[in-house]
Write a protein that holds these residues in place. Structure first.
Motif: not given
Length: 199
Positions: A131-158
């Motif tokens: 329940a506390t985790g849902l409070d977090y999800l309602l409030a949390s956001t990532v700052a609009d500051a790009p993070v260099p990500a040459a070593n990052v892979a993003v995986v997503w399902g259609e």
């Protein structure tokens, strides 16, 4: 230095990922600590391979500028910058209300929407933490500051019903240089998918 670290998602205990046992250090948001505690664990571990799924990927993205340069490879599975970019706030608030009266049913419905197989065991001690985790999800956001990500892979399902493409694209915009891998599954990363992730 740890070889691999996996930061799971909301309602993502280690029992959902038997294939990871012994392959990676594991932590589940809220069940194993709050964001500050978990990020500190990751930073101390300095894993060669850092993986995050859903809420775990969100937490890692929030702290990517500090964490990603210390890893050889980062894999973010279904990341989001803000949960409400994809999952309406009214539904999160409805889940939050339901955690007081029917926590197990609420979590099992979420697992179903994620595509979690079978009928995982439920622990009543999780109710307040999630329940506390849902409070977090309602409030949390990532700052609009790009993070260099040459070593990052993003995986997503259609077929992802939790983090939809619009939310994924907002997260990708913050990760210049990241590589995107799209699969035909849903939100939950299957054991076969996790087995294919780079070491």
């Amino acid at each position: 230095m740890t070889d691999a670290f996996f930061l799971s998602g909301w309602a993502g205990p280690e029992t959902l990922f038997p294939g990871l046992s012994g392959r990676a250090a594991f932590a589940a948001p809220f069940l194993d600590g709050d964001e500050a505690t978990l990020v500190a664990r990751v930073a101390a571990a300095r894993p060669r391979l850092l993986m995050g799924w859903s809420t775990g990927a969100h937490m890692l993205l929030r702290h990517g500028a500090a964490l990603f340069p210390n890893c050889r490879k980062v894999v973010l599975i279904a990341p989001f910058a803000r949960f409400a970019d994809s999952f309406p706030e009214r539904l999160v608030r409805s889940m939050r209300d339901a955690m007081a009266s029917a926590p197990e049913a609420t979590v099992r419905a979420f697992w179903g929407n994620c595509g979690v197989p079978g009928a995982p065991a439920w622990n009543p001690d999780w109710a307040g933490l999630l329940a506390t985790g849902l409070d977090y999800l309602l409030a949390s956001t990532v700052a609009d500051a790009p993070v260099p990500a040459a070593n990052v892979a993003v995986v997503w399902g259609e077929g992802d019903r939790i983090v939809r493409r619009k939310a994924l694209d907002r997260a990708l915009a913050l990760l210049p240089g990241a590589k995107l891998a799209v699969h035909d599954g849903g939100h939950f990363p299957s054991p076969a998918l996790l087995a294919e992730l780079p070491a």
